[in-house]
Design a protein around this motif. Structure first.
Motif, PDB file in Angstrom:
ATOM      1  N   ALA A   9       4.833 -18.817 -24.816  1.00 24.99           N
ATOM      2  CA  ALA A   9       5.464 -18.400 -25.967  1.00 24.99           C
ATOM      3  C   ALA A   9       4.461 -18.891 -27.110  1.00 24.99           C
ATOM      4  CB  ALA A   9       6.791 -18.920 -26.045  1.00 24.99           C
ATOM      5  N   VAL A  10       3.998 -20.249 -27.075  1.00 28.10           N
ATOM      6  CA  VAL A  10       3.271 -20.810 -28.041  1.00 28.10           C
ATOM      7  C   VAL A  10       1.865 -20.057 -28.043  1.00 28.10           C
ATOM      8  CG1 VAL A  10       2.044 -22.877 -28.671  1.00 28.10           C
ATOM      9  CG2 VAL A  10       4.274 -23.170 -27.932  1.00 28.10           C
ATOM     10  N   LEU A  11       1.389 -19.834 -26.973  1.00 31.67           N
ATOM     11  CA  LEU A  11       0.000 -19.250 -26.958  1.00 31.67           C
ATOM     12  C   LEU A  11       0.024 -17.708 -27.374  1.00 31.67           C
ATOM     13  CD1 LEU A  11      -1.435 -20.849 -23.432  1.00 31.67           C
ATOM     14  CD2 LEU A  11      -1.958 -21.539 -25.740  1.00 31.67           C
ATOM     15  N   GLY A  12       1.125 -17.166 -26.879  1.00 35.45           N
ATOM     16  CA  GLY A  12       1.384 -15.641 -27.326  1.00 35.45           C
ATOM     17  C   GLY A  12       1.466 -15.669 -28.769  1.00 35.45           C
ATOM     18  N   SER A  13       2.093 -16.661 -29.563  1.00 33.22           N
ATOM     19  CA  SER A  13       2.248 -16.618 -30.962  1.00 33.22           C
ATOM     20  C   SER A  13       0.703 -16.464 -31.610  1.00 33.22           C
ATOM     21  CB  SER A  13       3.150 -18.036 -31.570  1.00 33.22           C
ATOM     22  OG  SER A  13       4.594 -17.636 -30.976  1.00 33.22           O
ATOM     23  N   ALA A  14       0.063 -17.419 -31.038  1.00 37.60           N
ATOM     24  CA  ALA A  14      -1.352 -17.804 -31.617  1.00 37.60           C
ATOM     25  C   ALA A  14      -2.309 -16.333 -31.241  1.00 37.60           C
ATOM     26  CB  ALA A  14      -2.093 -18.746 -30.564  1.00 37.60           C
ATOM     27  N   VAL A  15      -1.883 -15.647 -30.414  1.00 38.73           N
ATOM     28  CA  VAL A  15      -2.663 -14.296 -30.058  1.00 38.73           C
ATOM     29  C   VAL A  15      -2.062 -13.565 -31.215  1.00 38.73           C
ATOM     30  CG1 VAL A  15      -2.825 -12.199 -28.527  1.00 38.73           C
ATOM     31  CG2 VAL A  15      -2.834 -14.573 -27.753  1.00 38.73           C
ATOM     32  N   GLU A  16      -0.711 -13.435 -31.413  1.00 37.28           N
ATOM     33  CA  GLU A  16      -0.186 -12.561 -32.312  1.00 37.28           C
ATOM     34  C   GLU A  16      -0.693 -12.804 -33.900  1.00 37.28           C
ATOM     35  OE1 GLU A  16       4.463 -11.856 -32.872  1.00 37.28           O
ATOM     36  OE2 GLU A  16       3.715 -11.682 -30.528  1.00 37.28           O
ATOM     37  N   ALA A  17      -1.020 -14.139 -33.946  1.00 38.88           N
ATOM     38  CA  ALA A  17      -1.503 -14.508 -35.305  1.00 38.88           C
ATOM     39  C   ALA A  17      -2.749 -14.180 -35.584  1.00 38.88           C
ATOM     40  CB  ALA A  17      -0.922 -15.931 -35.829  1.00 38.88           C
ATOM     41  N   GLY A  18      -3.454 -13.692 -34.704  1.00 35.35           N
ATOM     42  CA  GLY A  18      -4.846 -13.419 -34.671  1.00 35.35           C
ATOM     43  C   GLY A  18      -5.747 -14.612 -34.549  1.00 35.35           C
ATOM     44  N   VAL A  19      -5.412 -15.710 -33.877  1.00 38.03           N
ATOM     45  CA  VAL A  19      -6.212 -16.696 -33.298  1.00 38.03           C
ATOM     46  C   VAL A  19      -7.224 -15.972 -32.423  1.00 38.03           C
ATOM     47  CG1 VAL A  19      -6.530 -18.938 -32.348  1.00 38.03           C
ATOM     48  CG2 VAL A  19      -4.634 -18.665 -34.127  1.00 38.03           C
ATOM     49  N   PRO A  20      -8.791 -16.400 -32.594  1.00 35.89           N
ATOM     50  CA  PRO A  20      -9.609 -16.027 -31.559  1.00 35.89           C
ATOM     51  C   PRO A  20      -9.153 -16.683 -30.366  1.00 35.89           C
ATOM     52  CG  PRO A  20     -10.729 -16.993 -33.579  1.00 35.89           C
ATOM     53  CD  PRO A  20      -9.128 -16.998 -33.889  1.00 35.89           C
ATOM     54  N   VAL A  21      -9.025 -16.030 -29.080  1.00 39.64           N
ATOM     55  CA  VAL A  21      -8.631 -16.733 -28.051  1.00 39.64           C
ATOM     56  C   VAL A  21      -9.668 -16.192 -26.825  1.00 39.64           C
ATOM     57  CG1 VAL A  21      -7.160 -16.830 -25.938  1.00 39.64           C
ATOM     58  CG2 VAL A  21      -6.103 -16.994 -28.334  1.00 39.64           C
ATOM     59  N   TYR A  22     -10.299 -17.318 -26.071  1.00 41.48           N
ATOM     60  CA  TYR A  22     -11.342 -17.066 -25.216  1.00 41.48           C
ATOM     61  C   TYR A  22     -10.804 -17.471 -23.725  1.00 41.48           C
ATOM     62  CZ  TYR A  22     -13.705 -16.143 -29.533  1.00 41.48           C
ATOM     63  OH  TYR A  22     -13.787 -15.472 -30.628  1.00 41.48           O
ATOM     64  N   ALA A  23     -11.498 -16.958 -22.745  1.00 41.51           N
ATOM     65  CA  ALA A  23     -11.000 -17.305 -21.729  1.00 41.51           C
ATOM     66  C   ALA A  23     -11.663 -18.408 -20.872  1.00 41.51           C
ATOM     67  CB  ALA A  23     -11.093 -16.064 -20.640  1.00 41.51           C
ATOM     68  N   GLY A  24     -11.077 -19.487 -20.285  1.00 41.83           N
ATOM     69  CA  GLY A  24     -11.691 -20.646 -19.731  1.00 41.83           C
ATOM     70  C   GLY A  24     -10.823 -21.142 -18.438  1.00 41.83           C
ATOM     71  N   THR A  25     -11.650 -21.441 -17.395  1.00 39.49           N
ATOM     72  CA  THR A  25     -10.924 -21.987 -16.226  1.00 39.49           C
ATOM     73  C   THR A  25     -10.474 -23.189 -16.021  1.00 39.49           C
ATOM     74  OG1 THR A  25     -12.796 -22.039 -14.994  1.00 39.49           O
ATOM     75  CG2 THR A  25     -11.953 -19.882 -15.092  1.00 39.49           C
TER      76      THR A  25
END
Ligand SMILES: [Zn+2]
Length: 359
Positions: free
Chosen positions: A261-277
């Motif tokens: 839910a928290v990370l989804g809110s960041a995506v929705e707000a337009g925070v640039p999210v990148y993939a890291g393993t």
């Protein structure tokens, strides 16, 4: 080394075209006589990016060169040709001399507080040494410095921030003077709020984000690398610590329960999210496709955005090119369109690094 010819649908543009690779490993728009056709039909992506992993590290600390090499090869064979190393105690610059191994953007060694991080990982210092240590690690890295923003404080029995906010702000300002970006490991709420407020460039994990801090990150353009697959280890950390540190255990369980839910809110707000393993600590290398799938299915990024988070968007964020004329030919080819089914990303047909077919 021979010239190559590939034909396929090139992402993110989505147009079918020919990609020519000259005998020095660079992409050319014009046909090259005698080029070896290695792909005729399929989908082509700019080389994948693992924006948070550790090459040269396992759960005990630094590893030898042979193990480092096998980690780099596992990433490469999964299509990850650009790795943002989020801290290792060993010097891996020798990898740069190996044309068959992925490119690495290093953050030097983790900067941590004494006995407040995983043993043998970090440079452990007190806050008054932070600015000088940032200068030292900036010199060891490739444009990034990594702080451990919070960790368990055994006296407090809970997660606690590692650096006074004013000290962190001074260290970040010094890094920026040196032309270096700063990122931090943050699980809890306080560290991420203070570091974003201090002008940090990126947050790793970010499970403690609140709506206010998310809005602040979106406004500032602060990046976020959630390492979503890795976060599923939180319940285990909680179980290990539970009897001795019940408040910490409860906190970690709560952060885990709310993370999508928290990370989804960041995506929705337009925070640039990148993939890291976060490979190289507990997890093995080569899981970039799994992380992309988690960003889509669990965090709620669109398939295209999740794909970009591990390819063209991440490359642009890190200042590395895509597949234009004259750019280094680092690319991955697939039989299926990963935009339609992200599971295809786990099965590269062909990996080309510096203009050579390496897998
Ligand atoms: Zn890490």
């Amino acid at each position: 080394m021979s010239a190559l010819h590939l034909r396929g649908v090139v992402l993110p543009e989505g147009e079918e075209r020919d990609v020519w690779v000259d005998d020095e490993g660079y992409v050319r728009d014009d046909p090259i006589q005698g080029a070896d056709t290695v792909l005729d039909g399929g989908w082509l992506l700019p080389g994948l990016v693992d924006a948070h992993c550790h090459v040269g590290l396992d759960e005990h600390g630094g590893v030898d060169a042979a193990t480092t090499e096998s980690q780099a090869v596992a990433s490469r064979d999964a299509g990850a040709l650009l790795l943002r190393d989020a801290g290792v105690p060993v010097d891996t610059h020798w990898v740069d001399e190996r044309p068959d191994l992925p490119r690495i953007i290093r953050a030097g060694r983790h900067i941590a507080r004494p006995k407040r991080y995983i043993r043998n990982y970090g440079e452990e210092i007190e806050p008054e040494q932070l600015v000088a240590e940032v200068e030292r690690q900036a010199a060891r890295g490739d444009g990034w410095v990594k702080l451990v923003g919070d960790w368990i404080d055994r006296d407090a029995g809970d997660l606690a921030t590692c650096w006074p906010a004013d000290v962190a702000a001074a260290a970040i300002a010094r890094a920026h003077e040196l032309g270096v970006r700063v990122t931090a490991h943050c699980f809890g709420e306080q560290s991420v709020a203070e570091l974003v407020g201090a002008g940090i460039d990126c947050i790793e994990h970010g499970t403690g984000l609140t709506d206010d801090v998310i809005a602040d990150m979106a406004r500032r353009g602060t990046a976020l690398v959630p390492t979503r697959v890795q976060l599923d280890n939180f319940p285990e950390y909680a179980a290990q610590a539970g009897a001795k540190f019940p408040a910490y255990a409860a906190h970690m369980r709560d952060l885990h329960a709310r993370c999508d839910a928290v990370l989804g809110s960041a995506v929705e707000a337009g925070v640039p999210v990148y993939a890291g393993t976060d490979a190289g600590g507990v997890l093995p290398h080569g899981l970039i496709a799994r992380e992309v799938l988690a960003l889509h299915e669990q965090v709620g990024m669109s398939a295209g955005a999740a794909l970009g988070a591990a390819s063209w968007s991440a490359r642009s964020w890190l200042g590395r090119p895509g597949l234009g004329e004259g750019e280094p030919a680092d690319l991955v080819a697939y039989d299926h369109d990963s935009r339609a089914d992200l599971r295809a990303l786990a099965h590269p047909r062909l990996v080309v690094l510096r203009g050579r077919v390496v897998a």
